[in-house]
Design a protein around this motif. Structure first.
Motif, PDB file in Angstrom:
ATOM      1  N   ARG A 186      -5.127   7.055 -10.070  1.00 42.77           N
ATOM      2  CA  ARG A 186      -4.042   6.759  -9.369  1.00 42.77           C
ATOM      3  C   ARG A 186      -2.584   6.905 -10.027  1.00 42.77           C
ATOM      4  NH1 ARG A 186      -5.480   1.202  -6.757  1.00 42.77           N
ATOM      5  NH2 ARG A 186      -6.804   1.820  -4.815  1.00 42.77           N
TER       6      ARG A 186
ATOM      7  N   GLU B  94       1.145   3.932  -2.964  1.00 43.52           N
ATOM      8  CA  GLU B  94       1.212   5.372  -2.743  1.00 43.52           C
ATOM      9  C   GLU B  94       2.119   6.291  -3.468  1.00 43.52           C
ATOM     10  OE1 GLU B  94      -1.787   6.539  -1.531  1.00 43.52           O
ATOM     11  OE2 GLU B  94      -1.035   8.699  -1.440  1.00 43.52           O
ATOM     12  N   TYR B  95       3.339   5.685  -3.226  1.00 45.35           N
ATOM     13  CA  TYR B  95       4.749   6.341  -3.425  1.00 45.35           C
ATOM     14  C   TYR B  95       4.719   6.195  -5.014  1.00 45.35           C
ATOM     15  CZ  TYR B  95       9.657   7.280  -3.693  1.00 45.35           C
ATOM     16  OH  TYR B  95      10.784   7.823  -3.955  1.00 45.35           O
TER      17      TYR B  95
ATOM     18  N   ASN C  68       0.862  -1.105   0.089  1.00 42.92           N
ATOM     19  CA  ASN C  68      -0.054   0.046  -0.062  1.00 42.92           C
ATOM     20  C   ASN C  68       0.762   1.225   0.098  1.00 42.92           C
ATOM     21  OD1 ASN C  68      -2.467  -1.353  -0.086  1.00 42.92           O
ATOM     22  ND2 ASN C  68      -2.665  -1.281   2.074  1.00 42.92           N
TER      23      ASN C  68
ATOM     24  N   SER D  90       2.700   6.053  -7.310  1.00 40.62           N
ATOM     25  CA  SER D  90       1.626   6.893  -8.040  1.00 40.62           C
ATOM     26  C   SER D  90       2.249   8.430  -8.090  1.00 40.62           C
ATOM     27  CB  SER D  90       0.336   6.611  -7.416  1.00 40.62           C
ATOM     28  OG  SER D  90       0.047   7.172  -6.003  1.00 40.62           O
ATOM     29  N   HIS D  91       2.948   8.771  -6.787  1.00 43.99           N
ATOM     30  CA  HIS D  91       3.369  10.093  -7.179  1.00 43.99           C
ATOM     31  C   HIS D  91       4.807  10.257  -7.726  1.00 43.99           C
ATOM     32  CE1 HIS D  91       0.363  10.868  -3.749  1.00 43.99           C
ATOM     33  NE2 HIS D  91       0.588  12.245  -4.227  1.00 43.99           N
TER      34      HIS D  91
END
Lengths: 204, 204
Positions: free
Chosen positions: B113, B28-29, B24, B31-32
């Motif tokens: 995302r 998140e990482y 998870n 996708s940025h």
């Protein structure tokens, strides 16, 4: 940028010849070292012209790339036109469009000269040569469809515009060097399969 | 590499949870900051786990990417399955296949995302998750064609294998994130146009 805007058009035959020399040297250079990661300085050093001399004829690397790209795409359209002229019916012209486009593109972009780099930049950045080529392919598709409709080979219920747009979408991955590269091993067989599907969709 | 081979499967629920936490955080990482140009060290620093801790669960960045990719592709297949179940005929299922695939792919890879980077690597480098997804799409295409042939909606003259291979070729640019990206603005309209062409080609 269109070819008409290039300065060489008003500089007379001598400049034309010099300009052609630069283009030929650049084509040789880019086909070995790629287009994206090289600069006009690299090119000048390698071909023995000064950078200033090259800039006398071309305002940027892209402008040189445009001339090379236009010349490649003209080779494809000439080859396609010759093949289409020999195809006796609209059905065979449609098969020929898919086949010849795929074979000519594969050879030109990947085998003969490795000009993939330039073709990919042209396609991605919507160079005018790539846009003209796309417009030509759309017109050619419409002309084949019209001929087939008139000869009773193709159905006429679907609006011509709609059919032409859809057929062009099926054809497009074989006109685009980046998409062609993604499935190069099977491109010839795939194109023939897709032509057959398109012809089934055109049955009266 | 298949999911069955991952060590976590034999480490019990506690490790499962820790592994999910890493996935998870990585999702998140990535996708940025993207997937291609980041390293496991970057990821570890950013999410506050040690690099050694991450390597306890995953042998490489690609292995983390595989889990994320598989989860994304599962979302698309679930959404497609739900939509296909509601389509009352093979004709509508075929339209639904083109539409839902395009919309779900566009949303997942580009809007929600921005997991495009991972999806592109998976497609280009033939990750097992991408290959399973492709196999699933091919099977789904065959199932719709078979249903339509049995119901008399689709023609039966062309061998089923041939038709399925051709339809899959038309569909493929909308399943592949890199090709989808090339024409994202018009993808939904294009997919609907292509579904109509495919359905004309399937007419009995």
């Amino acid at each position: 940028m269109t070819e008409q805007k290039l300065p060489a058009a008003t500089r007379g035959p001598s400049d034309h010849t010099l300009r052609d020399q630069i283009v030929n040297a650049a084509m040789e250079y880019f086909s070995h070292y790629g287009f994206e990661k090289t600069t006009v300085s690299d090119l000048a050093r390698s071909v023995g012209f000064s950078k200033a001399y090259i800039y006398k004829f071309f305002s940027s690397k892209q402008e040189i790339g445009e001339v090379i790209c236009a010349s490649c795409l003209t080779q494809i359209t000439q080859r396609l036109n010759a093949a289409l002229e020999e195809a006796p019916s609209a059905t065979e012209k449609m098969q020929c469009l898919f086949q010849t486009l795929t074979v000519a593109g594969s050879e030109l972009f990947f085998r003969e000269r490795r000009l993939f780099d330039i073709a990919a930049a042209a396609s991605r950045d919507r160079w005018s040569s790539a846009e003209r080529y796309e417009a030509w392919l759309r017109e050619t598709t419409v002309a084949i469809l019209r001929e087939g409709r008139e000869a009773g080979e193709f159905e006429r219920k679907t609006p011509l515009d709609e059919t032409a747009a859809a057929v062009y979408l099926v054809l497009r991955p074989y006109a685009d060097p980046v998409q062609l590269q993604a499935a190069l091993d099977t491109a010839k067989e795939d194109a023939s399969r897709l032509a057959a599907l398109v012809l089934r969709s055109l049955a009266p």
